[in-house]
Design a protein around this motif. Structure first.
Motif, mmCIF file in Angstrom:
data_model
loop_
_atom_site.group_PDB
_atom_site.id
_atom_site.type_symbol
_atom_site.label_atom_id
_atom_site.label_comp_id
_atom_site.label_asym_id
_atom_site.label_seq_id
_atom_site.Cartn_x
_atom_site.Cartn_y
_atom_site.Cartn_z
ATOM 1 N N GLU A 91 -3.211 -5.341 1.127
ATOM 2 C CA GLU A 91 -4.381 -5.297 0.383
ATOM 3 C C GLU A 91 -4.946 -4.040 0.297
ATOM 4 O OE1 GLU A 91 -6.149 -7.795 -1.046
ATOM 5 O OE2 GLU A 91 -5.295 -9.498 -0.382
ATOM 6 N N MET A 92 -4.615 -2.904 1.009
ATOM 7 C CA MET A 92 -4.963 -1.502 1.121
ATOM 8 C C MET A 92 -4.404 -1.125 -0.036
ATOM 9 S SD MET A 92 -5.871 -0.594 4.767
ATOM 10 C CE MET A 92 -5.300 1.258 4.429
ATOM 11 N N ALA A 93 -3.024 -1.255 -0.068
ATOM 12 C CA ALA A 93 -2.035 -0.703 -1.196
ATOM 13 C C ALA A 93 -2.282 -1.283 -2.568
ATOM 14 C CB ALA A 93 -0.663 -1.083 -0.685
ATOM 15 N N LYS A 94 -2.641 -2.615 -2.595
ATOM 16 C CA LYS A 94 -2.934 -3.184 -3.937
ATOM 17 C C LYS A 94 -4.303 -2.541 -4.396
ATOM 18 C CE LYS A 94 -4.114 -7.618 -5.969
ATOM 19 N NZ LYS A 94 -3.871 -7.286 -7.320
ATOM 20 N N ASN A 95 -5.220 -2.069 -3.559
ATOM 21 C CA ASN A 95 -6.616 -1.564 -4.039
ATOM 22 C C ASN A 95 -6.196 -0.149 -4.481
ATOM 23 O OD1 ASN A 95 -8.107 -3.922 -3.735
ATOM 24 N ND2 ASN A 95 -8.752 -3.359 -1.464
ATOM 25 N N TYR A 96 -5.290 0.488 -3.504
ATOM 26 C CA TYR A 96 -5.081 1.841 -4.174
ATOM 27 C C TYR A 96 -4.436 1.876 -5.441
ATOM 28 C CZ TYR A 96 -3.299 6.524 -3.787
ATOM 29 O OH TYR A 96 -2.949 8.087 -4.092
ATOM 30 N N LEU A 97 -3.308 0.929 -5.859
ATOM 31 C CA LEU A 97 -2.710 0.931 -6.973
ATOM 32 C C LEU A 97 -3.815 0.454 -8.187
ATOM 33 C CD1 LEU A 97 0.475 -0.947 -6.424
ATOM 34 C CD2 LEU A 97 0.133 1.500 -6.619
ATOM 35 N N ALA A 98 -4.757 -0.412 -7.801
ATOM 36 C CA ALA A 98 -5.739 -0.775 -8.854
ATOM 37 C C ALA A 98 -6.710 0.501 -9.372
ATOM 38 C CB ALA A 98 -6.480 -1.948 -8.254
ATOM 39 N N ALA A 102 3.004 6.570 -6.289
ATOM 40 C CA ALA A 102 1.444 6.294 -5.926
ATOM 41 C C ALA A 102 1.562 5.886 -4.430
ATOM 42 C CB ALA A 102 0.736 5.179 -6.814
ATOM 43 N N LEU A 103 2.132 4.936 -3.867
ATOM 44 C CA LEU A 103 2.319 4.277 -2.730
ATOM 45 C C LEU A 103 2.790 5.161 -1.623
ATOM 46 C CD1 LEU A 103 3.570 0.645 -3.245
ATOM 47 C CD2 LEU A 103 1.085 1.471 -2.655
ATOM 48 N N ALA A 104 3.777 6.269 -2.031
ATOM 49 C CA ALA A 104 4.340 7.256 -1.403
ATOM 50 C C ALA A 104 3.102 8.519 -0.830
ATOM 51 C CB ALA A 104 5.516 8.093 -1.980
ATOM 52 N N GLU A 105 2.256 8.706 -2.163
ATOM 53 C CA GLU A 105 1.346 9.649 -1.903
ATOM 54 C C GLU A 105 0.246 8.812 -0.965
ATOM 55 O OE1 GLU A 105 -0.003 10.059 -5.722
ATOM 56 O OE2 GLU A 105 1.374 11.317 -6.500
ATOM 57 N N PHE A 106 0.071 7.563 -1.034
ATOM 58 C CA PHE A 106 -0.948 6.684 -0.431
ATOM 59 C C PHE A 106 -0.425 7.044 1.252
ATOM 60 C CE2 PHE A 106 -2.251 2.532 1.185
ATOM 61 C CZ PHE A 106 -3.868 2.771 1.433
ATOM 62 N N GLN A 107 0.790 6.553 1.539
ATOM 63 C CA GLN A 107 1.398 6.654 2.808
ATOM 64 C C GLN A 107 1.027 8.123 3.337
ATOM 65 O OE1 GLN A 107 2.475 4.109 4.652
ATOM 66 N NE2 GLN A 107 2.207 5.448 6.233
ATOM 67 N N ASN A 108 1.473 9.081 2.604
ATOM 68 C CA ASN A 108 1.114 10.553 2.833
ATOM 69 C C ASN A 108 -0.336 10.755 3.400
ATOM 70 O OD1 ASN A 108 4.054 11.103 2.776
ATOM 71 N ND2 ASN A 108 3.577 11.954 0.698
ATOM 72 N N GLU A 109 -1.235 10.174 2.751
ATOM 73 C CA GLU A 109 -2.689 10.369 2.768
ATOM 74 C C GLU A 109 -3.056 9.707 4.338
ATOM 75 O OE1 GLU A 109 -5.350 9.054 -0.217
ATOM 76 O OE2 GLU A 109 -4.322 10.268 -1.501
ATOM 77 N N ILE A 110 -2.562 8.493 4.638
ATOM 78 C CA ILE A 110 -2.540 7.956 5.934
ATOM 79 C C ILE A 110 -2.080 8.734 7.181
ATOM 80 C CG2 ILE A 110 -1.897 5.716 7.292
ATOM 81 C CD1 ILE A 110 -2.209 4.338 4.417
ATOM 82 N N ASP A 111 -0.704 9.038 6.864
ATOM 83 C CA ASP A 111 -0.051 9.900 7.939
ATOM 84 C C ASP A 111 -0.790 11.344 8.136
ATOM 85 O OD1 ASP A 111 2.003 8.027 7.984
ATOM 86 O OD2 ASP A 111 3.339 9.426 6.687
ATOM 87 N N GLU A 112 -1.479 11.950 7.070
ATOM 88 C CA GLU A 112 -2.210 13.140 7.158
ATOM 89 C C GLU A 112 -3.614 12.787 8.121
ATOM 90 O OE1 GLU A 112 -2.905 15.167 3.631
ATOM 91 O OE2 GLU A 112 -0.926 15.331 3.443
ATOM 92 N N ASP A 113 -4.114 11.563 7.879
ATOM 93 C CA ASP A 113 -5.456 11.323 8.652
ATOM 94 C C ASP A 113 -5.027 10.942 10.015
ATOM 95 O OD1 ASP A 113 -6.848 11.709 6.205
ATOM 96 O OD2 ASP A 113 -6.842 9.260 5.732
ATOM 97 N N GLN A 114 -3.840 10.350 10.276
ATOM 98 C CA GLN A 114 -3.393 9.975 11.699
ATOM 99 C C GLN A 114 -3.339 11.254 12.611
ATOM 100 O OE1 GLN A 114 -0.209 7.033 11.344
ATOM 101 N NE2 GLN A 114 -1.730 5.444 10.990
ATOM 102 N N ASN A 115 -2.740 12.249 11.770
ATOM 103 C CA ASN A 115 -2.315 13.599 12.512
ATOM 104 C C ASN A 115 -3.483 14.363 12.902
ATOM 105 O OD1 ASN A 115 0.365 12.931 12.376
ATOM 106 N ND2 ASN A 115 0.552 13.997 10.649
ATOM 107 N N LEU A 116 -4.662 14.085 12.076
ATOM 108 C CA LEU A 116 -5.949 14.870 12.458
ATOM 109 C C LEU A 116 -6.784 14.280 13.648
ATOM 110 C CD1 LEU A 116 -7.566 15.187 8.840
ATOM 111 C CD2 LEU A 116 -6.204 16.808 10.128
ATOM 112 N N GLU A 117 -6.323 12.906 13.998
ATOM 113 C CA GLU A 117 -6.999 12.384 15.097
ATOM 114 C C GLU A 117 -6.435 12.734 16.264
ATOM 115 O OE1 GLU A 117 -6.446 8.217 14.500
ATOM 116 O OE2 GLU A 117 -7.834 8.241 12.839
#
Length: 91
Positions: free
Chosen positions: A28-35, A76-91
């Motif tokens: 659902e998050m990926a679908k929203n990102y694509l939208a 777009a999905l690769a960019e989305f996954q990179n954003e998620i990975d970066e956010d997880q690395n900041l924690e």
């Protein structure tokens, strides 16, 4: 054409599967990102509603886009996954 045959993404005319996951919220998050990127998509949920299983072949959820949007969607999905990975690395 049967929508529920085996764990592989189904072949649907003029549509391509760009993601498969076991967790509905991820798709659902990926679908929203694509939208937000103006990329149309549809979800095919093969989860067996009679069971509350979210692992294995009985729980796969697929995200499809029209063939002409495949390259943009994968990027777009690769960019989305990179954003998620970066956010997880900041924690």
């Amino acid at each position: 054409m049967s929508l529920f045959k085996g764990p592989e993404p189904n072949k649907i005319d003029n549509w391509v599967c760009v993601m498969e996951r076991n967790l509905e919220f991820e798709v659902e998050m990926a679908k929203n990102y694509l939208a937000n990127q103006r990329i149309p998509s549809n979800i095919l949920n093969k989860r067996d509603s009679a069971h509350s299983i979210n692992v294995g072949e009985m729980s796969l959820i697929y995200l499809y886009v029209p063939k002409e949007f495949e390259k943009r969607a994968r990027k777009a999905l690769a960019e989305f996954q990179n954003e998620i990975d970066e956010d997880q690395n900041l924690e």
